[in-house]
Design an enzyme around this catalytic site. Structure first.
Site, PDB file in Angstrom:
ATOM      1  N   ARG A  95      -2.590  -7.377  -2.890  1.00  0.00           N
ATOM      2  CA  ARG A  95      -2.208  -7.751  -4.240  1.00  0.00           C
ATOM      3  C   ARG A  95      -2.538  -9.227  -4.455  1.00  0.00           C
ATOM      4  O   ARG A  95      -2.404 -10.036  -3.537  1.00  0.00           O
ATOM      5  CB  ARG A  95      -0.716  -7.509  -4.469  1.00  0.00           C
TER       6      ARG A  95
ATOM      7  N   LYS B 229       5.593  -6.821  -2.399  1.00  0.00           N
ATOM      8  CA  LYS B 229       6.146  -6.315  -3.653  1.00  0.00           C
ATOM      9  C   LYS B 229       7.354  -5.426  -3.402  1.00  0.00           C
ATOM     10  O   LYS B 229       8.363  -5.524  -4.088  1.00  0.00           O
ATOM     11  CB  LYS B 229       5.069  -5.542  -4.418  1.00  0.00           C
TER      12      LYS B 229
ATOM     13  N   HIS C 161      -6.397  -7.871  -9.794  1.00  0.00           N
ATOM     14  CA  HIS C 161      -5.691  -6.734  -9.204  1.00  0.00           C
ATOM     15  C   HIS C 161      -6.617  -5.531  -9.037  1.00  0.00           C
ATOM     16  O   HIS C 161      -6.349  -4.638  -8.233  1.00  0.00           O
ATOM     17  CB  HIS C 161      -4.498  -6.359 -10.093  1.00  0.00           C
TER      18      HIS C 161
ATOM     19  N   ARG D  17      -8.037  -3.655  -5.738  1.00  0.00           N
ATOM     20  CA  ARG D  17      -7.283  -2.598  -5.055  1.00  0.00           C
ATOM     21  C   ARG D  17      -7.747  -1.222  -5.525  1.00  0.00           C
ATOM     22  O   ARG D  17      -7.959  -0.310  -4.726  1.00  0.00           O
ATOM     23  CB  ARG D  17      -5.789  -2.790  -5.308  1.00  0.00           C
TER      24      ARG D  17
ATOM     25  N   HIS E 135       1.421   1.177   0.057  1.00  0.00           N
ATOM     26  CA  HIS E 135       2.021   2.111  -0.888  1.00  0.00           C
ATOM     27  C   HIS E 135       3.052   3.009  -0.217  1.00  0.00           C
ATOM     28  O   HIS E 135       3.462   3.996  -0.794  1.00  0.00           O
ATOM     29  CB  HIS E 135       0.945   3.022  -1.498  1.00  0.00           C
TER      30      HIS E 135
ATOM     31  N   TYR F 143       3.764   9.851  10.133  1.00  0.00           N
ATOM     32  CA  TYR F 143       3.044   8.714  10.695  1.00  0.00           C
ATOM     33  C   TYR F 143       3.686   7.432  10.205  1.00  0.00           C
ATOM     34  O   TYR F 143       4.325   7.395   9.167  1.00  0.00           O
ATOM     35  CB  TYR F 143       1.571   8.735  10.257  1.00  0.00           C
TER      36      TYR F 143
END
Length: 412
Positions: free
Chosen positions: A245, A274, A340, A343, A366, A376
């Site tokens: 980010r 974030k 941004h 991404r 995320h 995982y």
């Protein structure tokens, strides 16, 4: 044994040793040499004699002491140990005054705020003060229920603050983890609450991003020839290589980079992420290392401080407006690409190249927001991510050079 009277109580004088003045039913007044007078009720529990205090004289008069003694004897007759009952009552009182949700939340915030940036700590406190304290702050934390939590979330979603509700939910989960660990609550009333089941879905705002390889290649070539400052140029290049980010890149500090390791990595502290939670690991490609080595003599000769400081104040990072303005200077409009947007570019092209989806999502950090499969974790995928990040950097070199694009091989 004669009963006590108000006249006799007033006449009791201290002696050189403590002594007892008995009333009926094992109630007595203990008179200390210091002059203090303490009511005591004697009772038997589990075959043993026990004592419990009923207050001091004259604050507690004879009639009140007798009433308290009667209540103690009734508890014993009902199979209740008065000492245990009193301890429970004191704990309940303490919960209602010292261990309110407000008090525990502030204690949690005070303990961990040193790990966060000043701005992040301030935002967390403001979110609690606006969205939780007015409704559950005064409640003993033991009494806060799942329904209370959902009610707070409903208030936020009712005014359209869905993203804030998600963040507050995560804050509440962390507060109750803290409370459980300190045995202030037996279990978390929020631990089982899934945002997907209590909050409406959010319409994702898609940031402008170039996702077609040939157009992205033109963007890379334009950045390579950026006519502005060297720091801004390096920031754009590292943004394309790491697709973090913009705020995470702008706040990057040299202390976060391990460039000497066999597997160089950028460890972004959780406080700057974030979604918070945990540190985010960014495996560094060979191209990223070269780039960082180029700018290090300029901004990090001592290995400390901001990697990308602003031009006017070295103690403050570049602004996101500066990065976006640089893209405008290169001829790319706000509708075409933003800082941004790197991404989205990386996510689209890596997925098209059939790279491991979980590794992509983890690299985009995320995990909390998009619910990557919990089978995982970030550590498990680190080798795949390391391989993927190097292949991505090599892929960008190929695009920039204008050669025929060779598809990335799928990582395991």
């Amino acid at each position: 044994m004669p009963k006590l009277s108000d006249t006799k109580l007033r006449s009791l004088k201290p002696r050189h040793k403590p002594y007892k003045a008995f009333d009926t039913d094992n109630l007595y007044l203990l008179v200390n040499p210091s002059g203090g007078k303490w009511w005591r009720q004697r009772y038997r529990w589990a075959g043993k004699e026990r004592l419990i205090g009923l207050g001091t004289y004259p604050e507690v008069g004879l009639a009140q002491a007798r009433e308290k003694g009667i209540a103690i004897r009734k508890q014993v007759a009902c199979g209740i140990d008065p000492a245990i009952a009193r301890a429970v009552e004191k704990a309940s009182l303490r919960d209602s005054t010292e261990n309110t949700f407000n008090a525990v939340a502030l204690a949690w915030h005070s303990k961990f705020k040193s790990q966060w940036s000043e701005g992040h700590a301030k935002r967390i406190l403001e979110r609690l003060e606006t969205n939780a304290f007015p409704w559950i702050g005064a409640k003993p934390i033991r009494d806060v229920t799942s329904a209370d939590i959902v009610s707070c979330l409903d208030r936020m979603t009712g005014r359209g603050a869905i993203d804030t509700a998600r963040r507050v939910l995560q804050i509440l989960k962390n507060i109750f983890k803290y409370a459980v660990a300190r045995q202030l609550v037996p279990a978390s009333p929020v631990g089982h609450i899934d945002a997907r089941h209590v909050l409406p879905s959010v319409q994702v705002e898609h940031r402008a991003a170039i996702k077609e390889p040939n157009e992205f290649a033109a963007l890379l070539r334009a950045i390579e020839n950026y006519p502005g400052g060297f720091v801004v140029k390096c920031a754009l290049k590292l943004l394309s290589l790491t697709f973090v980010r913009p705020g995470e890149l702008r706040g990057a500090r040299w202390e976060e980079f391990n460039l000497e390791s066999e597997h160089p990595v950028w460890r972004i502290p959780a406080a700057r992420m974030k979604m918070g939670g945990q540190d985010h690991l960014v495996p560094l490609s060979k191209q990223s290392i070269v780039l960082l080595r180029e700018i290090q003599p300029l901004t990090g000769a001592d290995g400390k401080g901001l990697v990308f400081p602003g031009s006017r104040n070295a103690s403050r990072p570049l602004s996101e407006n500066t990065l976006n303005a640089a893209l405008r200077t290169l001829g790319f409009t706000q509708e075409q690409h933003t800082a941004h947007g790197f991404r989205g570019s990386a996510s689209t092209m890596l997925n098209e190249q059939q790279c491991n989806k979980d590794a992509i999502e983890l690299q985009l950090s995320h995990t909390e927001r998009d619910g990557v499969r919990q089978a995982y974790n970030a550590a498990d995928h680190l080798p795949y991510r390391r391989e993927m990040m190097q292949k991505w950097a090599d892929h960008l070199d190929t695009l920039r050079a204008g050669a025929n694009v060779i598809p990335l091989r799928r990582t395991a």
